[in-house]
Design a protein around this motif. Structure first.
Motif, PDB file in Angstrom:
ATOM      1  N   LEU A 167       0.817  -1.216   0.000  1.00 45.82           N
ATOM      2  CA  LEU A 167       0.000   0.000   0.000  1.00 45.82           C
ATOM      3  C   LEU A 167       0.850   1.265   0.000  1.00 45.82           C
ATOM      4  CD1 LEU A 167      -2.863  -1.007   2.455  1.00 45.82           C
ATOM      5  CD2 LEU A 167      -3.099  -0.509   0.023  1.00 45.82           C
ATOM      6  N   ASP A 168       1.981   1.257   0.714  1.00 48.14           N
ATOM      7  CA  ASP A 168       2.834   2.457   0.749  1.00 48.14           C
ATOM      8  C   ASP A 168       3.302   2.832  -0.652  1.00 48.14           C
ATOM      9  OD1 ASP A 168       3.335   3.492   3.513  1.00 48.14           O
ATOM     10  OD2 ASP A 168       3.822   1.394   3.871  1.00 48.14           O
ATOM     11  N   TYR A 169       3.662   1.836  -1.441  1.00 48.96           N
ATOM     12  CA  TYR A 169       4.101   2.092  -2.813  1.00 48.96           C
ATOM     13  C   TYR A 169       2.962   2.685  -3.642  1.00 48.96           C
ATOM     14  CZ  TYR A 169       5.675   1.226  -7.598  1.00 48.96           C
ATOM     15  OH  TYR A 169       6.018   1.381  -8.923  1.00 48.96           O
ATOM     16  N   TRP A 171       0.436   4.352  -2.636  1.00 45.08           N
ATOM     17  CA  TRP A 171       0.182   5.736  -2.231  1.00 45.08           C
ATOM     18  C   TRP A 171       1.237   6.681  -2.808  1.00 45.08           C
ATOM     19  CZ3 TRP A 171      -3.107   9.194  -0.961  1.00 45.08           C
ATOM     20  CH2 TRP A 171      -2.652  10.436  -0.501  1.00 45.08           C
ATOM     21  N   SER A 172       2.490   6.355  -2.600  1.00 49.03           N
ATOM     22  CA  SER A 172       3.570   7.265  -2.980  1.00 49.03           C
ATOM     23  C   SER A 172       3.716   7.421  -4.485  1.00 49.03           C
ATOM     24  CB  SER A 172       4.905   6.772  -2.395  1.00 49.03           C
ATOM     25  OG  SER A 172       4.847   6.746  -0.988  1.00 49.03           O
ATOM     26  N   GLU A 176      -0.843   9.609  -4.298  1.00 45.32           N
ATOM     27  CA  GLU A 176      -0.394  10.927  -3.844  1.00 45.32           C
ATOM     28  C   GLU A 176      -0.093  11.854  -5.017  1.00 45.32           C
ATOM     29  OE1 GLU A 176       2.570  12.800  -0.497  1.00 45.32           O
ATOM     30  OE2 GLU A 176       3.331  11.142  -1.721  1.00 45.32           O
ATOM     31  N   ARG A 193      -4.015   9.560   2.730  1.00 48.48           N
ATOM     32  CA  ARG A 193      -2.932   8.604   2.990  1.00 48.48           C
ATOM     33  C   ARG A 193      -3.289   7.706   4.175  1.00 48.48           C
ATOM     34  NH1 ARG A 193       1.406   7.821   6.297  1.00 48.48           N
ATOM     35  NH2 ARG A 193       3.219   6.791   5.323  1.00 48.48           N
ATOM     36  N   LYS A 194      -3.731   8.330   5.265  1.00 50.37           N
ATOM     37  CA  LYS A 194      -4.097   7.568   6.461  1.00 50.37           C
ATOM     38  C   LYS A 194      -5.188   6.550   6.135  1.00 50.37           C
ATOM     39  CE  LYS A 194      -6.129   8.255  11.059  1.00 50.37           C
ATOM     40  NZ  LYS A 194      -6.718   9.263  11.984  1.00 50.37           N
ATOM     41  N   LEU A 197      -3.863   3.526   3.858  1.00 46.58           N
ATOM     42  CA  LEU A 197      -2.991   2.600   4.563  1.00 46.58           C
ATOM     43  C   LEU A 197      -3.738   1.813   5.642  1.00 46.58           C
ATOM     44  CD1 LEU A 197       0.286   4.697   4.932  1.00 46.58           C
ATOM     45  CD2 LEU A 197      -0.386   3.120   3.126  1.00 46.58           C
TER      46      LEU A 197
END
Length: 292
Positions: A167-169, A171-172, A176, A193-194, A197
């Motif tokens: 998920l971080d990937y 988002w970034s 985003e 973002r919150k 994730l």
């Protein structure tokens, strides 16, 4: 991805946990600031990567018409926990969850049911299960079968990248940059973002497959005996507006096109959307009370 108009809860709106026999669900509950909730309640179900906050901009207006209005996080979404079992996140399984919520929120009264985007595929399952009979059904920015167009491509990217990168990937590298290009304010970007994730990855994967591969179940809804409305933005980039209009015609449903809106009318044109919903719900209640 939709962006809530504001994140501060308006008067009459509060955070709740709705307890059902099959689990607890995070919710926002709106009640009239003045007067009483004399009309039948409504339940609002969000779409893929969405949450109850997507309805913040319409909750107070809808409640002021004299009803309790509840927006929920589905199982595995944002503040509602979910299991590791993929079978918990199919449209059919989530439809049973919504049926349990309808029973709890209605407490013996009929409940107006609305599903946004993927949520529309879920709430139609609730109706087809047949264990509860809503006061009405609204399909908002949803379609007859799997999603197509730009949002289909985004869904397939999610399916390809989430298992490998996480998920971080996503988002970034995907969400985003999209939010920043759209000029979304910093505090809303932080919320998005919150929220992303906090999603259960298995739930997100399964829901994405469901929204991409859904079959056409419109024929099964025909003759369901409910007041039906299909509501969408004139520039919807999910299911094409013409396809949603055709679905409304097949269902003999009221069709409302929200001027200027894209895929999230409750965010992009909240007053127009709330007005259309209130009018539709009031007419449905009057019909049921007059004719049984």
């Amino acid at each position: 991805m939709s962006t809530p108009r504001f994140l501060t809860l308006p008067p009459g709106v509060s955070e709740q946990q709705i307890e059902t026999p099959i689990g607890s669900f995070a919710a926002l509950e709106a009640l009239p600031v003045s007067g009483v909730a004399e009309r039948w309640p409504a339940l609002l179900v969000p779409g893929l990567t969405g949450s109850k906050e997507d309805f913040i901009a319409v909750l107070q207006t809808l409640a002021q018409a004299g009803r309790k209005v509840v927006a929920v996080d589905l199982r595995g979404q944002y503040e509602t926990p979910g299991p590791d079992d993929p079978d918990a996140y199919t449209c059919q399984a989530l439809g049973w969850d919504v049926a349990a919520l309808v029973s709890e929120i209605g407490a013996g009264e009929p409940v107006h049911l609305l599903g946004h985007s993927f949520g529309g595929l879920v709430v139609r399952e609730t109706v087809l299960h047949g264990t509860v009979k809503p006061a009405s059904l609204t399909l908002m920015s949803s379609g007859p079968a799997g999603i197509i167009g730009p949002r289909e491509r985004a869904g397939r990217v999610l399916l390809a990248e989430l298992p490998e990168f996480g998920l971080d990937y996503l988002w970034s590298n995907r969400m985003e940059p999209e939010a920043l290009r759209a000029g979304v304010p910093d505090d809303i970007v932080a919320f998005l973002r919150k929220r992303l994730l906090a999603n259960h990855p298995t739930g997100l994967m399964t829901m994405a497959r469901e929204v991409l591969d859904a079959g056409d179940r419109v024929p099964e809804l025909i003759g369901c005996g409910l007041d039906l409305m299909v509501l969408y933005g004139e520039h919807d980039d999910g299911w094409p507006p013409a396809l949603q209009a055709e679905m409304a015609d097949r269902l003999d449903a009221e069709c409302v096109v929200v001027p200027g809106a894209v895929h999230s009318p409750a965010v992009e044109a909240p007053e127009t959307t709330a007005s259309a919903l209130t009018r539709f719900w009031n007419v449905a209640e009057s019909r049921i009370l007059q004719h049984g």
